[in-house]
Every structure is written in structure tokens, then in C-alpha cells.
Design a protein around this motif. Structure first.
Motif, short mmCIF file in Angstrom:
data_model
loop_
_atom_site.label_atom_id
_atom_site.label_comp_id
_atom_site.label_asym_id
_atom_site.label_seq_id
_atom_site.Cartn_x
_atom_site.Cartn_y
_atom_site.Cartn_z
N UNK A 44 6.65 25.48 -10.43
CA UNK A 44 7.98 26.11 -10.47
C UNK A 44 8.29 26.47 -11.92
N UNK A 45 7.94 27.67 -12.30
CA UNK A 45 8.18 28.14 -13.66
C UNK A 45 9.33 29.15 -13.64
N UNK A 46 10.53 28.63 -13.69
CA UNK A 46 11.71 29.48 -13.68
C UNK A 46 12.59 29.07 -14.85
N UNK A 47 12.78 29.95 -15.80
CA UNK A 47 13.56 29.62 -16.99
C UNK A 47 15.05 29.49 -16.71
N UNK A 48 15.52 30.03 -15.62
CA UNK A 48 16.95 29.97 -15.31
C UNK A 48 17.37 28.57 -14.86
N UNK A 49 16.49 27.84 -14.20
CA UNK A 49 16.87 26.52 -13.69
C UNK A 49 16.51 25.40 -14.64
N UNK A 50 15.58 25.62 -15.54
CA UNK A 50 15.20 24.59 -16.48
C UNK A 50 14.24 23.59 -15.87
N UNK A 51 14.35 22.35 -16.28
CA UNK A 51 13.42 21.31 -15.90
C UNK A 51 13.90 20.56 -14.66
N UNK A 52 13.01 20.34 -13.73
CA UNK A 52 13.32 19.58 -12.52
C UNK A 52 12.85 18.15 -12.74
N UNK A 53 13.75 17.19 -12.61
CA UNK A 53 13.41 15.79 -12.80
C UNK A 53 13.22 15.13 -11.44
N UNK A 54 12.05 14.57 -11.23
CA UNK A 54 11.79 13.83 -9.99
C UNK A 54 12.20 12.39 -10.22
N UNK A 55 13.03 11.86 -9.34
CA UNK A 55 13.57 10.52 -9.54
C UNK A 55 12.89 9.46 -8.67
N UNK A 56 12.47 9.83 -7.47
CA UNK A 56 11.92 8.83 -6.56
C UNK A 56 11.13 9.50 -5.46
N UNK A 57 10.16 8.77 -4.93
CA UNK A 57 9.44 9.20 -3.74
C UNK A 57 9.44 8.06 -2.74
N UNK A 58 9.55 8.40 -1.49
CA UNK A 58 9.48 7.41 -0.41
C UNK A 58 8.50 7.93 0.64
N UNK A 59 7.51 7.14 0.93
CA UNK A 59 6.50 7.50 1.92
C UNK A 59 6.78 6.72 3.20
N UNK B 178 14.85 14.71 -6.26
CA UNK B 178 14.87 15.39 -7.55
C UNK B 178 16.30 15.62 -8.01
N UNK B 179 16.44 15.90 -9.29
CA UNK B 179 17.73 16.26 -9.85
C UNK B 179 17.52 17.32 -10.93
N UNK C 296 21.60 12.72 -5.06
CA UNK C 296 23.04 12.71 -5.35
C UNK C 296 23.47 11.51 -6.18
N UNK C 297 22.58 10.56 -6.42
CA UNK C 297 22.95 9.32 -7.10
C UNK C 297 23.45 9.57 -8.53
N UNK C 298 22.81 10.48 -9.26
CA UNK C 298 23.22 10.76 -10.63
C UNK C 298 24.62 11.38 -10.67
N UNK C 299 24.89 12.34 -9.80
CA UNK C 299 26.20 12.97 -9.75
C UNK C 299 27.27 11.94 -9.36
N UNK D 241 0.84 -1.20 0.00
CA UNK D 241 0.00 0.00 0.00
C UNK D 241 0.87 1.26 0.00
N UNK D 242 1.89 1.28 0.81
CA UNK D 242 2.78 2.44 0.89
C UNK D 242 3.57 2.60 -0.41
N UNK D 243 4.02 1.48 -0.99
CA UNK D 243 4.75 1.55 -2.26
C UNK D 243 3.86 2.07 -3.38
N UNK D 244 2.63 1.63 -3.41
CA UNK D 244 1.69 2.12 -4.44
C UNK D 244 1.40 3.60 -4.26
N UNK D 245 1.24 4.02 -3.02
CA UNK D 245 1.01 5.44 -2.75
C UNK D 245 2.20 6.27 -3.20
N UNK D 246 3.41 5.81 -2.91
CA UNK D 246 4.61 6.53 -3.31
C UNK D 246 4.69 6.63 -4.83
N UNK D 247 4.36 5.55 -5.52
CA UNK D 247 4.39 5.55 -6.97
C UNK D 247 3.34 6.50 -7.55
#
Length: 115
Positions: free
Chosen positions: A24-39, A50-51, A97-100, A4-10
Motif C-alpha cells: 500500500x504505497x499511497x502518500x495521501x494516507x501515510x503510514x498504516x500501523x498494525x496493532x494486533x493479529x488474532x488467528x 490497524x490504525x 478503535x482502541x487508540x481513538x 501454537x496459534x498465539x505464536x502464529x499470530x505473532x
């Protein structure tokens, strides 16, 4: 974790992908990519990882400030989209930090292969 918690996080992740970049509409930062959620087990907190493309410290700080400033609006829009749960968890945004780290390891491996 429970199913149930995993489905909610997804589900929260799927909805937040659309919501965050609308709020968040800011042209200076570009697109924010959400990578994961944990509930959490009690469903009171949701950690949103996010990254961004520009991983400089200044850009990270700016995005963190924008997300904190827009947290209330993001949570309200999430509540309107996910209306079958009693309470929407508090959102806690964290830079992923995983991508970096992966890019750092990849660079090290490439340097070893060149030697």
C-alpha cells in the motif's frame, strides 16, 4: 488460545508490518500501523487490526478500500515469507478503535482535571 496459534499470530504480525506498507504505497494516507493479529483456532482466518494517524471517516474508508484491494498481494507475499505452515489464513482487516477510544478518555480526564 493455544500457544501454537498465539505464536502464529505473532509471526504473521511481524511479517505483515513489513509487507503492508510496501504493498500500500499511497502518500495521501501515510503510514498504516498494525496493532494486533488474532488467528482463529482452526487457523483459517486472521483478523488484522490497524490504525492510522488521520482518523477521519474518509481516511478510514480509503485505507479499508486499499487494504481490500491489496489483500491478495499481501497474502501472497506473506505466504512466501511464512512457508512452514500448510495454509495461509484468510486476512480480515479491521480498524482498531482502541487508540481513538483511549484518546477520548484521556481528553475527558484532562477536562475534569482543568475544572
Amino acid at each position: 488460545m493455544s500457544i501454537v496459534v498465539d505464536r502464529l499470530a505473532s509471526r504473521i504480525l511481524r511479517e505483515l508490518v513489513h509487507i503492508v506498507n510496501d504493498v500500500i504505497k499511497n502518500t495521501q494516507i501515510g503510514y498504516i500501523t498494525l496493532t494486533e493479529t488474532k488467528v482463529t483456532k482452526d487457523k483459517s482466518y486472521c483478523y488484522v487490526y490497524y490504525t492510522i494517524i488521520d482518523d477521519s471517516d474518509e481516511a478510514k474508508k480509503r485505507v479499508a478500500e486499499l487494504l481490500e484491494a491489496g489483500k491478495k498481494e499481501i497474502r501472497m507475499k506473506l505466504a512466501s515469507r511464512v512457508n512452514d505452515i500448510r495454509k495461509i489464513p484468510d486476512l480480515i482487516f479491521k480498524f482498531d478503535e482502541a487508540l481513538a477510544y483511549g484518546n477520548h478518555i484521556n481528553k475527558i480526564l484532562n477536562d475534569i482535571n482543568k475544572s
